[in-house]
Design an enzyme around this catalytic site. Structure first.
Site, PDB file in Angstrom:
ATOM      1  N   GLN A  95      52.461  60.124  56.727  1.00 19.46           N
ATOM      2  CA  GLN A  95      53.551  59.406  56.431  1.00 19.46           C
ATOM      3  C   GLN A  95      53.553  58.816  54.964  1.00 19.46           C
ATOM      4  O   GLN A  95      54.604  58.073  54.662  1.00 19.46           O
ATOM      5  CB  GLN A  95      53.727  58.131  57.422  1.00 19.46           C
ATOM      6  CG  GLN A  95      53.635  58.585  58.827  1.00 19.46           C
ATOM      7  CD  GLN A  95      53.190  57.489  59.632  1.00 19.46           C
ATOM      8  OE1 GLN A  95      54.150  56.722  60.235  1.00 19.46           O
ATOM      9  NE2 GLN A  95      51.757  57.331  60.148  1.00 19.46           N
ATOM     10  N   ASP A  98      52.124  59.151  48.758  1.00 22.15           N
ATOM     11  CA  ASP A  98      51.145  59.400  47.444  1.00 22.15           C
ATOM     12  C   ASP A  98      50.768  60.881  47.732  1.00 22.15           C
ATOM     13  O   ASP A  98      50.921  61.587  48.604  1.00 22.15           O
ATOM     14  CB  ASP A  98      49.914  58.332  47.739  1.00 22.15           C
ATOM     15  CG  ASP A  98      49.021  58.494  48.949  1.00 22.15           C
ATOM     16  OD1 ASP A  98      48.768  59.475  49.292  1.00 22.15           O
ATOM     17  OD2 ASP A  98      49.016  57.466  49.451  1.00 22.15           O
ATOM     18  N   HIS A 113      57.476  61.522  55.448  1.00 22.04           N
ATOM     19  CA  HIS A 113      58.658  60.654  54.651  1.00 22.04           C
ATOM     20  C   HIS A 113      58.669  60.717  53.219  1.00 22.04           C
ATOM     21  O   HIS A 113      59.167  60.043  52.383  1.00 22.04           O
ATOM     22  CB  HIS A 113      57.836  59.198  55.002  1.00 22.04           C
ATOM     23  CG  HIS A 113      57.773  58.818  56.285  1.00 22.04           C
ATOM     24  ND1 HIS A 113      57.204  57.834  56.689  1.00 22.04           N
ATOM     25  CD2 HIS A 113      58.496  59.136  57.499  1.00 22.04           C
ATOM     26  CE1 HIS A 113      57.164  57.478  58.146  1.00 22.04           C
ATOM     27  NE2 HIS A 113      58.059  58.430  58.388  1.00 22.04           N
ATOM     28  N   ASN A 199      41.360  53.593  63.275  1.00 16.96           N
ATOM     29  CA  ASN A 199      42.041  52.477  62.468  1.00 16.96           C
ATOM     30  C   ASN A 199      41.235  51.236  62.506  1.00 16.96           C
ATOM     31  O   ASN A 199      40.329  51.043  63.000  1.00 16.96           O
ATOM     32  CB  ASN A 199      43.234  52.062  63.410  1.00 16.96           C
ATOM     33  CG  ASN A 199      44.577  51.561  62.801  1.00 16.96           C
ATOM     34  OD1 ASN A 199      44.895  52.414  61.730  1.00 16.96           O
ATOM     35  ND2 ASN A 199      45.126  50.499  62.931  1.00 16.96           N
ATOM     36  N   ALA A 217      38.567  53.544  57.497  1.00 19.23           N
ATOM     37  CA  ALA A 217      39.058  55.173  57.236  1.00 19.23           C
ATOM     38  C   ALA A 217      37.905  55.674  56.515  1.00 19.23           C
ATOM     39  O   ALA A 217      37.255  56.692  56.796  1.00 19.23           O
ATOM     40  CB  ALA A 217      40.303  55.411  56.748  1.00 19.23           C
TER      41      ALA A 217
HETATM   42  P1  OAD Z   1      51.257  50.054  58.334  1.00 19.50           P
HETATM   43  O1  OAD Z   1      51.199  49.169  57.058  1.00 19.50           O
HETATM   44  O2  OAD Z   1      52.385  49.844  59.162  1.00 19.50           O
HETATM   45  O3  OAD Z   1      50.045  50.354  59.176  1.00 19.50           O
HETATM   46  C1  OAD Z   1      48.785  50.339  58.377  1.00 19.50           C
HETATM   47  C2  OAD Z   1      47.742  50.580  59.536  1.00 19.50           C
HETATM   48  O4  OAD Z   1      46.302  50.896  58.891  1.00 19.50           O
HETATM   49  C3  OAD Z   1      47.289  49.066  60.162  1.00 19.50           C
HETATM   50  O5  OAD Z   1      47.408  49.465  61.543  1.00 19.50           O
HETATM   51  C4  OAD Z   1      46.240  48.642  59.463  1.00 19.50           C
HETATM   52  O6  OAD Z   1      45.398  48.097  60.617  1.00 19.50           O
HETATM   53  C5  OAD Z   1      45.555  49.952  59.000  1.00 19.50           C
HETATM   54  N1  OAD Z   1      44.428  49.992  58.273  1.00 19.50           N
HETATM   55  C6  OAD Z   1      44.510  49.278  57.145  1.00 19.50           C
HETATM   56  N2  OAD Z   1      43.377  49.205  56.213  1.00 19.50           N
HETATM   57  C7  OAD Z   1      42.644  50.145  56.572  1.00 19.50           C
HETATM   58  C8  OAD Z   1      41.649  50.958  56.186  1.00 19.50           C
HETATM   59  N3  OAD Z   1      40.898  50.840  55.270  1.00 19.50           N
HETATM   60  N4  OAD Z   1      41.040  52.106  57.390  1.00 19.50           N
HETATM   61  C9  OAD Z   1      41.570  52.100  58.466  1.00 19.50           C
HETATM   62  N5  OAD Z   1      42.693  51.617  58.852  1.00 19.50           N
HETATM   63  C10 OAD Z   1      43.176  50.835  58.123  1.00 19.50           C
HETATM   64  O7  OAD Z   1      51.450  51.850  57.694  1.00 19.50           O
HETATM   65  P2  OAD Z   1      52.248  53.149  58.456  1.00 19.50           P
HETATM   66  O8  OAD Z   1      51.614  53.082  59.865  1.00 19.50           O
HETATM   67  O9  OAD Z   1      51.766  54.094  57.525  1.00 19.50           O
HETATM   68  O10 OAD Z   1      57.908  54.425  56.168  1.00 19.50           O
HETATM   69  O11 OAD Z   1      53.436  52.898  58.276  1.00 19.50           O
HETATM   70  C11 OAD Z   1      54.474  53.634  58.825  1.00 19.50           C
HETATM   71  C12 OAD Z   1      55.715  53.812  57.941  1.00 19.50           C
HETATM   72  O12 OAD Z   1      56.324  52.559  57.941  1.00 19.50           O
HETATM   73  C13 OAD Z   1      55.538  54.072  56.566  1.00 19.50           C
HETATM   74  O13 OAD Z   1      55.258  55.449  56.145  1.00 19.50           O
HETATM   75  C14 OAD Z   1      56.735  53.463  55.897  1.00 19.50           C
HETATM   76  C15 OAD Z   1      56.994  52.265  56.704  1.00 19.50           C
HETATM   77  O14 OAD Z   1      58.389  51.960  56.766  1.00 19.50           O
HETATM   78  C16 OAD Z   1      58.758  54.588  55.090  1.00 19.50           C
HETATM   79  O15 OAD Z   1      58.801  54.229  54.278  1.00 19.50           O
HETATM   80  C17 OAD Z   1      59.889  55.809  55.717  1.00 19.50           C
END
Ligand code: OAD
Length: 233
Positions: A95, A98, A113, A199, A217
């Site tokens: 998603q 980068d 995305h 996660n 991660a």
């Molecule tokens: P989120 O910001 O919603 O979620 C990030 C997740 O990663 C959270 O559950 C954190 O707990 C976890 N996290 C943070 N740091 C971490 C680490 N070092 N190791 C492991 N886990 C970690 O991001 P996405 O799920 O990617 O869409 O969001 C999905 C989409 O929402 C994005 O692609 C974007 C946004 O709207 C668009 O722009 C179309």
């Protein structure tokens, strides 16, 4: 649950912002998500671009420039390392916009995305590889090749096929709040494919996975690959 992954060959990773967090890229939902007092939703919609193309381009110009200041972390590199092994066929559905998976050594990356390193012509639809800054005179001609809220995802024709061929499905660093990405685990489970979630914390989809591993991660992904896939990193 003890996983027996000795016969696994085809592995699909679904990654989200959490996989790039340790590289210094902000996630979406872990902080207030505001950019210059605008919510992400305000700069990531077709309506926002119609209303204020300069604002939207400024946002993506900054994010594109940031790519030059960040590097793949141990999670990207471990998945990249695995991709180099003949014994495995690795696909990454991400998603993230980068380029850290590619720079970490993964060759098969599906950017559902879109990508910061691409721009799209508003009239012809031409997609061009682009690493610079979109200039003011071009603001209405080119748009970032990013999927904004309300728009259709990319690679939708390839994703079901990639999942159907998988022996193992691993989601890394996604809050599982955005569909259709969040629902891909159900597609994998319905086909009997083992599923693993990595996660920082449990998500509202954790109960859909066979196993959830909590932690960073950059630590858990390499550990998992060494322990369960028996690959020395
Ligand atoms: P989120 O910001 O919603 O979620 C990030 C997740 O990663 C959270 O559950 C954190 O707990 C976890 N996290 C943070 N740091 C971490 C680490 N070092 N190791 C492991 N886990 C970690 O991001 P996405 O799920 O990617 O869409 O969001 C999905 C989409 O929402 C994005 O692609 C974007 C946004 O709207 C668009 O722009 C179309």
């Amino acid at each position: 649950m003890e996983l027996d992954l000795t016969k696994v060959k085809n592995i699909v990773f679904l990654t989200g912002a959490g996989v790039s967090q340790e590289s210094g890229i902000k996630t979406f939902r872990d902080q207030n998500g505001l950019w210059e007092n605008h919510s992400i939703e305000e700069v990531a919609t077709p309506e926002a671009y119609e209303r204020d193309p300069a604002l939207v381009h400024r946002f993506y110009n900054l994010r594109r420039a940031q790519l030059k200041e960040v590097d793949p972390n141990p999670a990207h590199k471990a998945i990249g390392h695995l991709s180099q092994y003949e014994n495995f066929n690795i696909s990454v559905i991400t998603q993230n916009v980068d380029d850290l998976h590619e720079r970490g050594g993964v060759t098969k990356v599906l950017h559902m995305h879109g990508e910061l390193r691409k721009i799209r012509h508003n009239h012809t639809g031409e997609i061009r590889y682009f690493e610079g800054q979109v200039e003011e005179s071009e603001f209405k001609i080119w748009r970032p090749d990013i999927v904004w809220f309300g728009e259709a995802i990319k690679c939708s024709e390839h994703i079901p096929e990639v999942i159907s061929q998988a022996d193992l499905y691993i989601a890394v660093g996604t809050s599982s709040q955005v569909y259709p990405a969040a629902g891909l685990v159900s597609m994998a489970s319905a086909q009997g494919i083992p599923t693993v979630e990595i996660n920082l914390e449990r998500t509202n989809m954790s109960s859909s996975y066979n196993t959830t591993l909590l932690g960073k991660a950059g630590e858990i992904v390499p550990e998992f690959i060494e322990k369960h896939l028996k690959v020395k990193l």
